[in-house]
Design an enzyme around this catalytic site. Structure first.
Site, short mmCIF file in Angstrom:
data_model
loop_
_atom_site.label_atom_id
_atom_site.label_comp_id
_atom_site.label_asym_id
_atom_site.label_seq_id
_atom_site.Cartn_x
_atom_site.Cartn_y
_atom_site.Cartn_z
N TYR A 140 45.66 43.53 45.39
CA TYR A 140 45.71 43.36 43.98
C TYR A 140 45.16 41.73 43.74
O TYR A 140 45.75 41.16 44.45
CB TYR A 140 46.92 43.66 43.36
CG TYR A 140 47.02 43.12 41.84
CD1 TYR A 140 46.74 44.10 40.92
CD2 TYR A 140 47.41 41.74 41.63
CE1 TYR A 140 46.84 43.66 39.64
CE2 TYR A 140 47.38 41.56 40.11
CZ TYR A 140 47.07 42.56 39.15
OH TYR A 140 47.16 42.11 38.01
N GLU A 186 40.80 41.22 36.56
CA GLU A 186 41.64 41.98 37.29
C GLU A 186 41.22 42.82 38.30
O GLU A 186 40.11 43.60 37.89
CB GLU A 186 42.72 42.70 36.50
CG GLU A 186 43.93 43.33 37.39
CD GLU A 186 44.78 44.45 36.70
OE1 GLU A 186 44.43 45.16 35.96
OE2 GLU A 186 46.03 44.03 36.66
#
Ligand code: ADP
Ligand code: MG
Length: 387
Positions: free
Chosen positions: A109, A195
């Site tokens: 992530y 993101e």
């Protein structure tokens, strides 16, 4: 403003970020052709909607043949996808992105956000990619790292992040190139959130952005012509888009009391007190200080156009805003059609008497409240009576 995954990937590719080869399609036959020209023997068909959580909801399909690609597109186009992020009503899929299926060794992530506390931009990363990051933050906060960056990513920043993710050898160099590209894109395009979930390490040792989410600062869009062109109004709340066109600060919520208020603080207090009375606001609407009869009329049109409403609460504390302008806006909107739901008015301040007189003269049947508490009480009662 949000954009689709495929658009975010295209923007990032322009900054040297590695993304899978892919193509957009709206029909099964188009998808088959695109998959064929991409080559390979594994493809992933991904529904393009402004929401994440598609994988778990069946919106990301792994296909091992061109027939499977066609079938996946057939299933997805025209379907409504309900994911964790779409709300119960879901989102209609009208296009898909087809890309090469990668051989994933690890999922990470990585995000970049505006860090208001540190007054800079910060990377947030975790070796637990592809998962719900809120869950990682709640259960295993030690698996998340925050790295504030100055104008650009330093070598030290990159090394620290790469080592946290467990990258080695040549991967560190590609990671450094990736973070530099992300940071440049973030600043150049006035991004407010970027993101990658996941960023993957492939079995061949390559770092590739497998998913990308990008949100842009609305207040900077005036200078981002290319990004403005990426807007997909079909993905946006219709009422919010209409309100924005009139310069109204409007946010849709899921309750049944429509609110028209001047000033953000008063609007929030109004929503709070509605909840205190056991009901829910249907929207946030701050008409602001510089209102005109036209914008107020439009504001009321928006409220009347919301079929979920059971009551409307108008809470105006007239300072710069004149009560007679608000009244005239209501009269205009009512004159265009039926006043479908009870309207509760708390109207005090500048030109209060004129406002009240206009409404009486127009013969509109509203319920007057003396203060906010009473207004919220009346609105809540109207909702209860409606069911
Ligand atoms: P979402 O976050 O909306 O669920 P993602 O793009 O993150 O959608 O995809 C969900 C999962 O599907 C990823 O975590 C990954 O495991 C898999 N996936 C997505 N794209 C590919 C691809 N090109 N090749 C292989 N697997 C993929
Ligand atoms: Mg994802």
């Amino acid at each position: 403003m949000n954009v689709h995954e495929y658009q975010a990937k295209q923007v990032l590719a322009g900054f040297g970020v590695a993304v899978p080869q892919g193509a957009l399609a709206k029909t099964a036959s188009e998808a088959r052709r695109e998959a064929e020209s991409l080559g390979g023997d594994v493809w992933v068909v991904k529904a393009q909607i402004h929401a994440g959580g598609r994988g778990k909801a069946g919106g990301v399909r792994l296909c091992r043949s061109l027939d499977e690609v066609e079938q996946a597109v057939e299933d997805l186009i025209g379907s409504t996808l309900v994911t964790k992020q779409t709300g119960d009503s879901g989102k209609l899929v009208s296009k898909v992105w087809i890309e090469q299926g990668l051989n994933i060794a690890k999922e990470f992530y990585v995000s970049l956000l505006i860090d208001r506390q540190r007054e800079c931009i910060s990377f947030m990363l975790s070796p637990d990619g592809g998962m719900d990051i809120e869950k990682v933050a709640a259960d295993t906060p030690e698996r998340i790292m925050h790295i504030p960056v100055a104008a650009e990513v330093t070598r030290e920043n990159s090394m620290q992040m790469a080592s946290f993710l467990g990258l080695q050898g040549g991967q560190v160099e590609s990671f450094s190139k990736l973070t530099t590209g992300l940071c440049k894109a973030f600043q150049a395009k006035d991004v407010s959130l970027l993101e990658l979930n996941p960023l993957v390490l492939t079995a061949e040792g390559k770092l590739i952005a497998l998913d990308a989410k990008m949100a842009f600062d609305d207040n900077a869009l005036y200078r981002q012509e290319e990004m403005r062109a990426l807007r997909d109004v079909d993905e946006e709340d219709a009422l919010e888009a209409e309100a924005a066109a009139f310069g109204l600060n409007y946010i849709s919520l899921d309750g049944s009391i429509g609110c028209m208020v001047n000033g953000a603080g008063l609007a929030m207090a109004t929503m709070d007190i509605i909840q205190l009375k056991g009901e829910k606001p249907a929207n946030f609407l701050d008409v602001g200080g510089g209102v005109t009869e036209e914008t107020v009329t439009e504001g009321f049109r928006l409220l009347f156009g919301n079929e979920h409403l059971k009551a409307i609460l108008v809470n105006i504390f007239g300072g710069i805003v004149r009560c007679d302008i608000i009244a005239q806006g209501l009269i205009n909107a009512v004159s265009e059609g039926a006043m479908r739901v009870p309207v509760i008015l708390r109207l005090v301040g500048t030109h209060e008497e004129d406002g009240k007189r206009l409404i009486h003269e127009a013969g509109i049947n509203v319920r007057w409240a003396h203060d906010l508490d009473e207004a919220a009480e009346f609105a809540a009662a109207a909702v209860r009576e409606a069911v």
